[in-house]
Design a protein around this motif. Structure first.
Motif, PDB file in Angstrom:
ATOM      1  N   UNK A   1       1.215  -1.439  -0.007  1.00 29.50           N
ATOM      2  CA  UNK A   1       0.041  -0.105   0.250  1.00 29.50           C
ATOM      3  C   UNK A   1       0.933   0.951  -0.038  1.00 29.50           C
ATOM      4  N   UNK A   2       0.523   1.813  -1.110  1.00 37.69           N
ATOM      5  CA  UNK A   2       1.414   3.028  -1.237  1.00 37.69           C
ATOM      6  C   UNK A   2       0.027   4.578  -0.970  1.00 37.69           C
ATOM      7  N   UNK A   3       1.570   5.546  -0.522  1.00 34.47           N
ATOM      8  CA  UNK A   3       0.029   7.166   0.159  1.00 34.47           C
ATOM      9  C   UNK A   3       0.636   7.350  -1.715  1.00 34.47           C
ATOM     10  N   UNK A   4      -0.070   8.331  -2.300  1.00 34.92           N
ATOM     11  CA  UNK A   4       0.024   9.508  -3.277  1.00 34.92           C
ATOM     12  C   UNK A   4       0.458  10.322  -2.688  1.00 34.92           C
ATOM     13  N   UNK A   5       1.306  11.349  -3.502  1.00 37.28           N
ATOM     14  CA  UNK A   5       1.809  12.429  -3.037  1.00 37.28           C
ATOM     15  C   UNK A   5       2.812  13.678  -3.309  1.00 37.28           C
ATOM     16  N   UNK A   6       3.263  13.875  -3.112  1.00 36.00           N
ATOM     17  CA  UNK A   6       4.071  15.063  -4.074  1.00 36.00           C
ATOM     18  C   UNK A   6       5.586  14.375  -3.252  1.00 36.00           C
ATOM     19  N   UNK A   7       6.397  13.786  -3.190  1.00 33.34           N
ATOM     20  CA  UNK A   7       7.522  13.612  -2.513  1.00 33.34           C
ATOM     21  C   UNK A   7       7.747  11.780  -2.100  1.00 33.34           C
ATOM     22  N   UNK A   8       8.329  11.413  -1.841  1.00 29.43           N
ATOM     23  CA  UNK A   8       8.021  10.639  -1.029  1.00 29.43           C
ATOM     24  C   UNK A   8       9.028  10.416   0.299  1.00 29.43           C
TER      25      UNK A   8
ATOM     26  N   UNK B   1      -1.337   5.369   7.887  1.00 27.58           N
ATOM     27  CA  UNK B   1      -1.482   4.436   7.350  1.00 27.58           C
ATOM     28  C   UNK B   1      -0.609   3.710   8.128  1.00 27.58           C
ATOM     29  N   UNK B   2       0.577   4.260   8.507  1.00 22.30           N
ATOM     30  CA  UNK B   2       2.088   3.899   8.636  1.00 22.30           C
ATOM     31  C   UNK B   2       1.629   2.914  10.280  1.00 22.30           C
ATOM     32  N   UNK B   3       0.812   3.648  11.171  1.00 23.11           N
ATOM     33  CA  UNK B   3       0.432   2.303  12.545  1.00 23.11           C
ATOM     34  C   UNK B   3      -0.493   1.625  11.988  1.00 23.11           C
ATOM     35  N   UNK B   4      -0.677   1.242  11.351  1.00 26.92           N
ATOM     36  CA  UNK B   4      -1.950  -0.228  11.350  1.00 26.92           C
ATOM     37  C   UNK B   4      -0.820  -1.161  10.678  1.00 26.92           C
ATOM     38  N   UNK B   5      -0.317  -1.582  12.310  1.00 30.34           N
ATOM     39  CA  UNK B   5       0.202  -3.081  11.351  1.00 30.34           C
ATOM     40  C   UNK B   5      -0.173  -4.773  10.774  1.00 30.34           C
ATOM     41  N   UNK B   6      -2.050  -4.114  10.124  1.00 29.16           N
ATOM     42  CA  UNK B   6      -2.223  -5.332   9.094  1.00 29.16           C
ATOM     43  C   UNK B   6      -1.705  -4.650   7.868  1.00 29.16           C
ATOM     44  N   UNK B   7      -0.920  -3.216   7.671  1.00 25.62           N
ATOM     45  CA  UNK B   7      -0.724  -2.735   6.499  1.00 25.62           C
ATOM     46  C   UNK B   7       0.410  -3.448   6.313  1.00 25.62           C
ATOM     47  N   UNK B   8       0.948  -3.713   4.761  1.00 23.92           N
ATOM     48  CA  UNK B   8       2.295  -3.360   4.416  1.00 23.92           C
ATOM     49  C   UNK B   8       2.582  -2.287   3.427  1.00 23.92           C
ATOM     50  N   UNK B   9       2.254  -1.125   4.093  1.00 23.74           N
ATOM     51  CA  UNK B   9       2.660   0.416   4.071  1.00 23.74           C
ATOM     52  C   UNK B   9       4.233   0.503   3.874  1.00 23.74           C
ATOM     53  N   UNK B  10       4.072   1.123   2.350  1.00 20.65           N
ATOM     54  CA  UNK B  10       6.161   0.848   1.439  1.00 20.65           C
ATOM     55  C   UNK B  10       5.763   3.068   1.391  1.00 20.65           C
ATOM     56  N   UNK B  11       5.020   3.604   2.647  1.00 24.09           N
ATOM     57  CA  UNK B  11       4.522   4.945   1.890  1.00 24.09           C
ATOM     58  C   UNK B  11       4.453   5.421   1.111  1.00 24.09           C
ATOM     59  N   UNK B  12       4.934   7.214   0.830  1.00 23.55           N
ATOM     60  CA  UNK B  12       4.957   8.124  -0.146  1.00 23.55           C
ATOM     61  C   UNK B  12       4.761   7.263  -1.589  1.00 23.55           C
TER      62      UNK B  12
END
Length: 340
Positions: free
Chosen positions: A173-180, A196-207
């Protein structure tokens, strides 16, 4: 299963809708179709009425009408009556190529939101050119303004869809943003990043930046509706421009260019198909109590077929039922600010 079809939706109505429906009917023996609209126009396009039931309606919602007013005033519009069929349990899902705003209004006011979800998100499946796979992006236009909690819920919805529909065990999962960088963006996106980063169930890869959308970095991209719609239209416009430039270069480049174009005809056809994201189905309004799926107003019969295939998978795999169950059980999914 039964699928309610707004047969009058889109630029060409039954002319393109019905052939796609019949192809899907022939492919999936477990589907029955309820076709809503002008009976004479629908019947004129049907070649075989097996498992097709026409429900005559006297109105249709046009693309230039104000969506909410149209849904409330036109009680016998094909889209409105089809939505009531889903609400009343007569159909399992609704499909339309009509007005996106009207379909959203019909979904919200007639079918209803899943308890715990503040706003549904409109989510298409787009091609990933680097790996040959696909990714989902939401929201791409259901909500012009979003709060951080809305973006968090879009992540929950997209995560569930990628797991249950596409079989990805841990969707990136990624968040669309104007920088990484984590601190990039406006206040809404900075706060959404933290949720989103705080949710342990997510495989969050950042912006993720817009230039990386088609390069296979993420399986689910989360964004607000204004930004997502702008990004999608930019992708569509770029694809159309590239194809036109290639065609013009071949046609205006002399004999050698035309010979080269003839030799590359198969490869150019593959390139065109890769840009055609309608092959992956329609845009899903995730967050409603039943599958509500929209395809483009200019959709071809093939695009209609692919969208119905997608709906068939959603109903078969009970994707919406799983989301309803998750939000009914998980208070944190409904109110992520309680994570603090």
């Amino acid at each position: 299963m039964k699928i309610a079809v707004d047969a009058m939706g889109g630029d060409n109505g039954p002319t393109t809708i019905i052939p796609g429906v019949e192809r899907a009917r022939d492919q999936f023996p477990d589907i029955e179709f309820l076709l809503y609209g002008d009976e004479a126009k629908i019947r004129a396009e049907i070649k075989n009425d097996q498992r097709l039931t026409i429900v005559a309606t006297s109105e249709e919602i046009l693309a230039d009408e104000e969506p909410v007013k149209a849904v409330r005033r036109k009680k016998d519009a094909s889209m409105v009556v089809a939505a009531h069929a889903v609400k009343d349990g007569e159909a399992d899902a609704i499909f339309s190529a009509g007005s996106t705003g009207a379909l959203l209004a019909a979904g919200l006011f007639i079918i209803g939101r899943i308890k715990g979800i503040d706003r549904p998100g409109l989510m298409p499946t787009l091609p990933d050119f680097r790996t040959g796979s696909q990714f989902n992006i939401l929201d791409i236009g259901a909500n012009a303004d979003s709060k951080p909690e809305n973006l968090y819920q879009f992540a929950v919805l997209g995560n569930y869809y990628a797991k249950n529909m596409r079989g990805i065990e841990r969707p990136r999962i990624a968040l669309l943003n104007n920088g990484t960088e984590p601190d990039k963006g406006d206040l809404t996106h900075k706060a959404a990043y933290q949720l989103i980063a705080a949710e342990k169930d997510f495989n969050f890869i950042g912006n993720i930046e817009a230039r990386e959308l088609l390069n296979g970095r993420a399986d689910v991209v989360v964004t607000d509706g204004f930004t997502g719609n702008a990004a999608l239209k930019s992708i569509e416009g770029t694809a159309i421009s590239i194809l036109h430039l290639l065609k013009d270069s071949i046609m205006n480049g002399g004999v050698k260019a035309k010979l080269g174009g003839a030799l590359l005809k198969g490869s150019l056809g593959t390139l065109r198909d890769n840009f055609d994201y309608s092959r992956y189905g329609g845009a899903v309004l995730l967050g409603l109590k039943a599958p509500v799926v929209k395809t483009h107003g200019t959709a071809s019969p093939d695009a209609v077929y692919y969208t119905i295939s997608q709906i068939h998978d959603m109903v078969s795999k009970q994707v919406v039922a799983d989301v309803v169950d998750y939000f009914s059980r998980n208070e944190l999914a409904r109110r992520p600010e309680k994570n603090d």
